[in-house]
Design a protein around this motif. Sequence first.
Motif, PDB file in Angstrom:
ATOM      1  N   ALA B 102      14.637  10.758  25.100  1.00  0.00           N
ATOM      2  CA  ALA B 102      15.648   9.898  24.471  1.00  0.00           C
ATOM      3  C   ALA B 102      17.032  10.245  25.014  1.00  0.00           C
ATOM      4  O   ALA B 102      17.813   9.368  25.411  1.00  0.00           O
ATOM      5  N   LEU B 103      17.316  11.540  25.052  1.00  0.00           N
ATOM      6  CA  LEU B 103      18.633  11.978  25.537  1.00  0.00           C
ATOM      7  C   LEU B 103      18.841  11.582  26.996  1.00  0.00           C
ATOM      8  O   LEU B 103      19.919  11.110  27.377  1.00  0.00           O
ATOM      9  N   ARG B 120      28.840  15.173  29.307  1.00  0.00           N
ATOM     10  CA  ARG B 120      28.032  13.950  29.239  1.00  0.00           C
ATOM     11  C   ARG B 120      26.875  14.076  28.252  1.00  0.00           C
ATOM     12  O   ARG B 120      26.657  13.183  27.424  1.00  0.00           O
ATOM     13  N   ARG B 121      26.188  15.181  28.349  1.00  0.00           N
ATOM     14  CA  ARG B 121      25.032  15.360  27.452  1.00  0.00           C
ATOM     15  C   ARG B 121      25.487  15.415  25.995  1.00  0.00           C
ATOM     16  O   ARG B 121      24.813  14.885  25.098  1.00  0.00           O
ATOM     17  N   GLU B 122      26.614  16.074  25.763  1.00  0.00           N
ATOM     18  CA  GLU B 122      27.113  16.187  24.391  1.00  0.00           C
ATOM     19  C   GLU B 122      27.441  14.797  23.844  1.00  0.00           C
ATOM     20  O   GLU B 122      27.127  14.482  22.693  1.00  0.00           O
ATOM     21  N   LYS B 123      28.058  13.985  24.684  1.00  0.00           N
ATOM     22  CA  LYS B 123      28.413  12.639  24.235  1.00  0.00           C
ATOM     23  C   LYS B 123      27.157  11.822  23.921  1.00  0.00           C
ATOM     24  O   LYS B 123      27.114  11.066  22.933  1.00  0.00           O
ATOM     25  N   CYS B 124      26.137  11.971  24.756  1.00  0.00           N
ATOM     26  CA  CYS B 124      24.884  11.245  24.526  1.00  0.00           C
ATOM     27  C   CYS B 124      24.230  11.713  23.220  1.00  0.00           C
ATOM     28  O   CYS B 124      23.705  10.901  22.441  1.00  0.00           O
ATOM     29  N   ALA B 125      24.244  13.025  23.011  1.00  0.00           N
ATOM     30  CA  ALA B 125      23.659  13.572  21.776  1.00  0.00           C
ATOM     31  C   ALA B 125      24.405  13.043  20.556  1.00  0.00           C
ATOM     32  O   ALA B 125      23.795  12.693  19.534  1.00  0.00           O
ATOM     33  N   LEU B 136      15.726  13.941  17.379  1.00  0.00           N
ATOM     34  CA  LEU B 136      14.650  13.477  18.268  1.00  0.00           C
ATOM     35  C   LEU B 136      15.108  13.352  19.722  1.00  0.00           C
ATOM     36  O   LEU B 136      14.572  12.574  20.496  1.00  0.00           O
ATOM     37  N   LEU B 137      16.092  14.158  20.076  1.00  0.00           N
ATOM     38  CA  LEU B 137      16.700  14.012  21.404  1.00  0.00           C
ATOM     39  C   LEU B 137      15.714  14.235  22.537  1.00  0.00           C
ATOM     40  O   LEU B 137      15.793  13.585  23.587  1.00  0.00           O
ATOM     41  N   VAL B 159      26.667   3.929  24.518  1.00  0.00           N
ATOM     42  CA  VAL B 159      27.237   5.223  24.898  1.00  0.00           C
ATOM     43  C   VAL B 159      28.363   5.089  25.929  1.00  0.00           C
ATOM     44  O   VAL B 159      29.301   5.892  25.957  1.00  0.00           O
ATOM     45  N   LYS B 160      28.275   4.070  26.759  1.00  0.00           N
ATOM     46  CA  LYS B 160      29.289   3.936  27.807  1.00  0.00           C
ATOM     47  C   LYS B 160      30.469   3.086  27.353  1.00  0.00           C
ATOM     48  O   LYS B 160      31.340   2.741  28.164  1.00  0.00           O
ATOM     49  N   GLN B 161      30.500   2.768  26.041  1.00  0.00           N
ATOM     50  CA  GLN B 161      31.578   1.969  25.439  1.00  0.00           C
ATOM     51  C   GLN B 161      31.822   0.698  26.263  1.00  0.00           C
ATOM     52  O   GLN B 161      32.908   0.492  26.834  1.00  0.00           O
ATOM     53  N   PRO B 162      30.796  -0.168  26.292  1.00  0.00           N
ATOM     54  CA  PRO B 162      30.898  -1.361  27.142  1.00  0.00           C
ATOM     55  C   PRO B 162      31.789  -2.423  26.498  1.00  0.00           C
ATOM     56  O   PRO B 162      32.065  -2.370  25.306  1.00  0.00           O
ATOM     57  N   ALA B 163      32.182  -3.370  27.329  1.00  0.00           N
ATOM     58  CA  ALA B 163      32.946  -4.497  26.795  1.00  0.00           C
ATOM     59  C   ALA B 163      32.033  -5.408  25.997  1.00  0.00           C
ATOM     60  O   ALA B 163      32.460  -6.062  25.049  1.00  0.00           O
TER      61      ALA B 163
END
Lengths: 402, 228
Positions: B102-103, B120-125, B136-137, B159-163
Motif C-alpha cells: 500500500a505504501l 516521501r515515505r513519511e508523507k505517503c504514510a 496497513l502500510l 498524495v501528490k496534491q493534484p489539481a
Amino acid sequence: MMLRLAVRNLLRNTRRTVLSLAAVVAGVGVLVLGQGFIGGMEENAIRAVVDTSTGHVLLRPAGYPTEGLQHPVDDLFQSPVLPAELAASVEASAPRLLFIARAIHGPDAMRIRAIGFDPERDATVFSRGTWHVDGATPKSAADGVLLGAGVARNLRAKTGDTIVLQARTRAGAINALELKVAGVVATGAPFIDQTAVMMAMDQAQTLVIADGAVSHFAVRLHDRDDATAFVQRWTAPAGTEATTWIAETAAVLRIQSIRRAALNLLVAALLGMSAAGIANTILMAAYERVREVGTLRALGFTRRDVLALFVLEGAMMGAIGALLGAALGGGVVYHYHQVGIDLSGLIEQTGGNLPIAAMLYTDWSPPTVAGAVAFGTVIAMLASVYPAHVASRMVPADAVRA
Amino acid sequence: MSLVSVVNAVKTYGTGEAAVHALRGVSIEIEPAEFTVISGPSGSGKSTLLNLIGCLDVPDGGTVRIEGRDVNGLDGSSLAALRAARIGFIFQSFNLIPVLTALENVELALQLAGAPAAGRREKCAETLTAVGLGGLLDRRPNQLSGGQQQRVAVARALVKQPALVIADEPTANLDSTSGTAVLDLMRDMNAARGVTFLFSTHDPKVMERARRVVTLTDGQITADEFRT
C-alpha cells in the motif's frame, strides 16, 4: 522504484521465470563449459607436442619426415651455437638424437623410437613435471636406458632387466648393444610412453656411431609467442630447417577450431531457444499486465518508461540465468583447471595414438566467463525488446479498464 | 480561469460505417474545488470524456485545456508529465500495482510526480493514515479488502496534491458500506482540502453527494445541474 517493480514482477510467476531462466543457464553454461574444455584441449595438444618433442623452436634436418615412426640418421648435424642476438629470448636449449631401433627382451621384440638426450639440458627444455619414473633416469651410458611404460609392458621388461637394442648406424651398418633397464617412465605422453626408449646422448651416439652429431635441437623461449619471430631471425645451419611449435601443432589446432565452431553453433541454438523463451515470457507478462501498464501510464509512466521496465525484466532474467550458467559451467571448468582430468586410460585404449597429454587441464579464463555472462544478458535484453515494445504501445485509455 | 475547459470536443472511434461517435461536440468548464458527477447510460461517452480530461487520450476535434494549458499540442511525454503532476486517478477496479505494498503504491505516484526522496515515505504514510489505513502500510493489495484497496487508490490520487482527481465508477465494485465510506472520504477531502473531484457513475449515492451533475447522452451533454 523501477528496479523494485522489475524484481517483484519476475518473482510473481516464479515457475515461469525459472523455466525461462533454465534455458539461459543451459546456454551460458554450455558456452563456458565448452570454451573451457576446448581451450584446455588446445593447450593440452600444444603441451603434448612442445613438452615432449619440439620445444618452442625445433631444428632438424631439412625434409625430415614428420609422420609415422620414422627417424632417419642420414643427415645428422652438429649442435649449433645460438647467435648472441637471439640469446636473450631463449630460456634453454637441448639436443636430441632420435633413431629407430629394435628392442628385444627375451622372446619379445618391438620397433621403438630411441631418444638420446643431454642429461644436463634435456629437462630444461622438455618438461618432466608429469613424469613418474620407476627406477632412475640415466645420466650416462653406464646407467643404461629408460623404457616408456608401454614399451616396458610390451617387452615385459622391468627395472633391472637387460634388453638388446639393435639399430642401423649412421654409415648403414647394423649395431646392437645389450643394455640395462635403468627405469620405466610413465609421462602421460604417448610419444614417449608407447614407443620410446630413452638413453643418455653418449649411449645413443655410440649405438648409431654418430660422431657427436644430433638429429634435433630444441629451444624453449621465455615467451612461446615469440617463436615465429625467432625462426625468422635465426639462420639455420646448412642442411637443417627450423620449425615452430605453431607449425607442429597446426593440424591439431585446426581440428580444435572445427570443434569450437561446432560448439558455437550449439550455443547459438541454445541461446536462440532461450531468447525465444524469454520473449514469450515477457510477451505473456505484457498481455497479463495490460491494466497495470495502463495504470502506470495514468500515473505518469511514459512509453519509454514502460519499454524500459519490460526490457529491464528481460535483462535481469538474462543476467540471473547467465550468472547461474556461468557459475555452474565456470565451477566445473575451474575445478578441472585445478585438478585436471586423467586421460591416460583413454590414451591406453587407443594404443597411444592420440596426440594429447595424459592430463587435461581445462582453460580457466575469467574474461571468457564474464563475456558469456554479458552475452547471455544482452541476448535476453534484445529478446525482450519486442514484447516491451508491445507493452509500451498499449493505449492507456483502453489499458486502464482492461 | 477554469481548472478544466473542454470546448466542442469530438472523439470518434473507427472509420466508415463502423465509426462510433463517442463525443459529438462536448463543451464543459470545471472550476477548482468542484465535486462533479458525469452521469449517463453506458455508451453515452462518460469514459471518453474522462479520458480526454485525464490526458489519457486527445480529442479528434475541439480543445481540452487543463489549468489553461491546451493538451492537444502536447506529445506523449508531456501528457505523461501532466498526468503525473496534476491529475489523480481512482478507478472502478482500484488498479493498484499488485507487487507493491500500500505504501509503495502511494509512493510510486508521489515519486512520478517528482517529489524528492527525503520525506516521501513519511508523507505517503501520513496520507494513508488520513484515509484510515495507518496500520496497513505494508500490506499488498491481495491482503486488503475491496474498500481498503479503494482507500489506497484514493490516497495514491491525493498524495501528490493534484489539481484534479478523476474517479471512474469508484464505488461500482464496492459493497454498500465500503462504497459509502469511500464516498464520504472523498467528500471530506473535497471539503477539507479543496480537491477537485470529477466522477463518472451510475451510483445514486454518488449523485446524491454531488454538487453538480452533468448528464451525457449519445456523446452530447443533455443536462448540467448545479446543486446547493
